[in-house]
Design an enzyme around this catalytic site. Structure first.
Site, PDB file in Angstrom:
ATOM      1  N   GLY A 193       0.810  -1.214   0.000  1.00  0.00           N
ATOM      2  CA  GLY A 193       0.000   0.000   0.000  1.00  0.00           C
ATOM      3  C   GLY A 193       0.839   1.257   0.000  1.00  0.00           C
ATOM      4  O   GLY A 193       1.701   1.433   0.854  1.00  0.00           O
TER       5      GLY A 193
ATOM      6  N   GLY B 139      -0.336   4.421   0.260  1.00  0.00           N
ATOM      7  CA  GLY B 139      -1.096   5.566   0.769  1.00  0.00           C
ATOM      8  C   GLY B 139      -0.261   6.341   1.777  1.00  0.00           C
ATOM      9  O   GLY B 139       0.964   6.228   1.803  1.00  0.00           O
ATOM     10  N   PHE B 140      -0.920   7.129   2.601  1.00  0.00           N
ATOM     11  CA  PHE B 140      -0.191   7.964   3.551  1.00  0.00           C
ATOM     12  C   PHE B 140       0.653   7.126   4.514  1.00  0.00           C
ATOM     13  O   PHE B 140       1.788   7.474   4.811  1.00  0.00           O
ATOM     14  CB  PHE B 140      -1.163   8.853   4.334  1.00  0.00           C
TER      15      PHE B 140
ATOM     16  N   GLU C  90     -18.895  17.440   1.925  1.00  0.00           N
ATOM     17  CA  GLU C  90     -18.011  18.188   1.028  1.00  0.00           C
ATOM     18  C   GLU C  90     -18.453  18.032  -0.428  1.00  0.00           C
ATOM     19  O   GLU C  90     -18.421  18.970  -1.213  1.00  0.00           O
ATOM     20  CB  GLU C  90     -16.559  17.744   1.226  1.00  0.00           C
TER      21      GLU C  90
ATOM     22  N   ASP D 155      -5.958   3.116   7.376  1.00  0.00           N
ATOM     23  CA  ASP D 155      -7.411   2.973   7.494  1.00  0.00           C
ATOM     24  C   ASP D 155      -7.879   1.569   7.866  1.00  0.00           C
ATOM     25  O   ASP D 155      -9.038   1.396   8.244  1.00  0.00           O
ATOM     26  CB  ASP D 155      -8.098   3.383   6.184  1.00  0.00           C
TER      27      ASP D 155
ATOM     28  N   ALA E 216      -5.907  11.111   6.967  1.00  0.00           N
ATOM     29  CA  ALA E 216      -4.539  11.097   6.482  1.00  0.00           C
ATOM     30  C   ALA E 216      -3.507  11.308   7.598  1.00  0.00           C
ATOM     31  O   ALA E 216      -2.520  10.568   7.660  1.00  0.00           O
ATOM     32  CB  ALA E 216      -4.374  12.133   5.374  1.00  0.00           C
TER      33      ALA E 216
END
Lengths: 441, 441
Positions: free
Chosen positions: B18, B20-21, B179, B309, B325
């Protein structure tokens, strides 16, 4: 020919098919002229700055950098309705056009400016095994394919597969092929140089195949030679006098029997007019293009005009008007001018054949320019011939002017110039095709 | 647990699943540390700035504005190999992971940071009829669908169809739903206002459905109320205490029997951990998430860590660490710290249980912020509560800082700020799905 009086019968219904340079220019020139009720139909919602499409393919620009929403461009043109639809039939007697959506479009005047698409000279079966470069989606597919191939090459331990994945074959040594080859050389040998651990991106082969004995055939011979020399210096294998006789999945077969194996065969060898041109009932040339009257209307059909890449017409020197953006814009502008003059005559007592009074289209040749990788270009304009860095600066200056006008967004230019200088294209992201992404790894 | 001595047996093989962050942060902290040989595997070639994904969905940003090539980010991290592959199996006894490509990855230490995907609480059949918002491709699909629906509405003469096409249903009143609803209201009522001729875009319905009695449930009640009031003012229909009981093609059925017909039903109601978490052999919660030891390693498996996550863990105050994040980054950084300390102990004469000495993960809560359309936001950080324009400025400031660091490209920000001010998003271009474009109209 329609003899209706605009002031008596309301505005003239103008149907424009195609929102490229020709169609958009015509719509803009007719904007907010109450004598016209304009409908512009395009199967995409965007106008595309095609001259920079190769930069989307090579990850230097994002799709939205070179595309504008057509209705956004025409938002203030209150007499212009933009519809996203695909025209499938034209009836020039009934003066109607049919859309795929089921809509029937009635018109008084038709402008067919549907452009060109990738053409295979009768070998349509090659389409399936090659990547074209005429639409945004095609450009994104080229990018995704080449970048994904590098990812796969980094993964595989099979040398033959690695070689296939690291070979890009570009068929066609015209401006598109040359610009693409140069940009790929940049991407691979500069931008991506440090990014991989297992493959050496400098070993990636970029082959540029051209059937004629030189690339950029519309330029002077020494410009062609210069371009070839530059591309070779950048690591591109330029093969002139090389004819492709067959293409199957991952294989391009040459006349001399050589087989090139590649997972990215890009077709930049030809375009064909939109098939709609063939529906107009007038003869078309080998590329499916139509030759109109000097005013750009069709022989015997003064209410149907053509403009842009589907037009085959000669300039004042007897040379074909090239399929470039300035020519398309000029044609679109010319059609608008003719329509306005027709409308003016409608309000006079003139009772003769208006079509015979129409102005002839005159192509103003602003010259040609092609970029060869980073820092080099060739320019041919009138008697002027420039090559090398100065030509590249000219290319950059003109395209920056163009794009600033096009996008009205200096920041894209800044970003672009910035990443150009830093060898660091920002758009090298592979977006999976919708439907193929269920979850993230 | 591996007791190998790094200096004797070469660098420790760290496999990160992964990009991601969490995964990226860990890789960056281990970069060029010769004690580690890091492999990062992701099924995409890009790292995504997910907090702004809704802006891609609403045509404010281009895909490449919020995504970076992972290998570009790690280009200088010479001990990190980035591979684009999808992990399908993990064998924690053999210490291997299998990739879809056929590759088998051997590791000494594994960090599973594969994130979350859209989750349907057991109603997976709804996936087919709704649009998710967790990947770039999904965001582009949302954009394409909503923009294409408007194009179709402009074309159709069927009032019922027009109504369906002009209805956007957003399920889930959390930050993503809020949002998204606010940004759609902006897009429709401001940016697109003048673009259409036959439909009135102000009549487009944006519905925000929330099962609980208020939206933004993790915020204070008066912030929720304020947000609801703002959204209603922007033209969004906010329906709280509204449960969706069934979804079929183009139809969302509510508990009270109401049927909402819409060609754009967006699912923002839940996420589920990547299914890989379930392969680790430890219990998972309802959302498929894993609860690790305080050091983020798995119970009984000190060489397997989880971050991001897919982790369900409580902070020092006993509240769940949110799936945002900053939390993911902090976990990634923590794992890198633990690995470095382990490696340091390897070089000492310490012979006890290293895992027992490991630092505990501590979440530093920087607060939450959500933007409500243009010029309004809510911020909750520690004891501080801010709403309205000041909160929006805070949101903007933090995201600009973030993105500038993220992209290192001020121009994207300028362009974004510019189009934000001018109500003129530049990315409202529909790119056809590859394969659907054969020719241009």
């Amino acid at each position: 020919m329609s003899e209706r009086n605009a002031s008596a019968k309301g505005p003239r219904k103008v149907l424009i098919i195609g929102g490229g340079f020709a169609g958009l220019e015509c719509a803009q020139k007719l904007a907010n002229d109450s004598r016209f009720d304009v409908t512009l139909v395009d199967r995409n919602n965007h106008h595309l700055f095609q001259p920079l499409l190769y930069q989307v393919a090579t990850a230097s620009l994002a799709a939205s950098d070179i595309a504008r929403s057509i209705r956004q461009v025409l938002t203030k043109a209150k007499n212009v309705t933009v519809l996203m639809d695909e025209i499938t039939a034209i009836d020039s007697d009934a003066k109607t056009a049919n859309g795929k959506s089921g809509t029937v479009y009635h018109y008084d005047t038709l402008l067919l400016a549907a452009g060109a698409r990738t053409g295979y000279f009768g070998r349509d079966e090659w389409a399936e095994h090659t990547l074209g470069l005429k639409t945004l989606a095609e450009a994104q597919t080229v990018r995704r394919t080449v970048l994904s191939n590098l990812e796969k090459a980094e993964l595989t331990s099979d040398p033959a597969e690695k070689k296939r994945l690291m070979t890009v074959v570009i068929i066609g040594g015209g401006p598109t092929g040359v610009e693409l080859a140069g940009a790929f050389a940049d991407l691979i040998h500069r931008s991506l140089k440090e990014d991989f651990r297992r493959i050496d991106t400098s070993k990636l082969r970029v082959l540029l195949l051209e059937g004629a004995d030189r690339i950029l055939a519309v330029y002077d011979k020494d410009q062609s030679d210069y371009t070839k020399k530059r591309l070779i210096k950048e690591g591109v294998e330029v093969m002139t006098s090389t004819k492709v006789v067959n293409i199957t999945k991952g294989r391009a077969e040459l006349e001399d029997g050589t087989v090139l194996e590649s997972e990215a065969i890009i077709w930049a060898a030809g375009v064909a007019a939109n098939p709609l041109a063939a529906l107009l009932g007038v003869p078309t040339d080998r590329g499916g293009r139509v030759t109109p009257n000097p005013d750009l209307s069709l022989p015997g059909k003064p209410d149907i005009f053509v403009a842009g890449d589907l037009v085959a017409i000669l300039d004042e020197n007897g040379k074909p008007v090239p399929g470039v953006a300035p020519a398309a814009s000029q044609m679109g502008r010319h059609v608008a001018k003719v329509l306005k003059e027709d409308a003016r005559l409608d309000t006079t007592s003139f009772a003769g054949d208006k079509a015979s009074l129409r102005a002839k289209f005159r192509y103003w040749d602003k010259g040609l320019m092609a970029i060869i990788g980073k820092n080099h270009a060739v320019v041919k304009a009138g008697q002027m011939r420039v090559k090398g860095f100065i030509a590249w600066l000219m290319w950059l200056f003109i395209h920056i002017l163009f794009l600033v006008g096009f996008r009205n967004k200096l920041s894209v230019l800044l970003g672009w110039a910035f990443s150009y200088i830093r060898d660091n294209p920002e758009a090298r992201v592979i977006v999976n095709r919708p439907g193929t992404v269920a979850k993230e790894a």
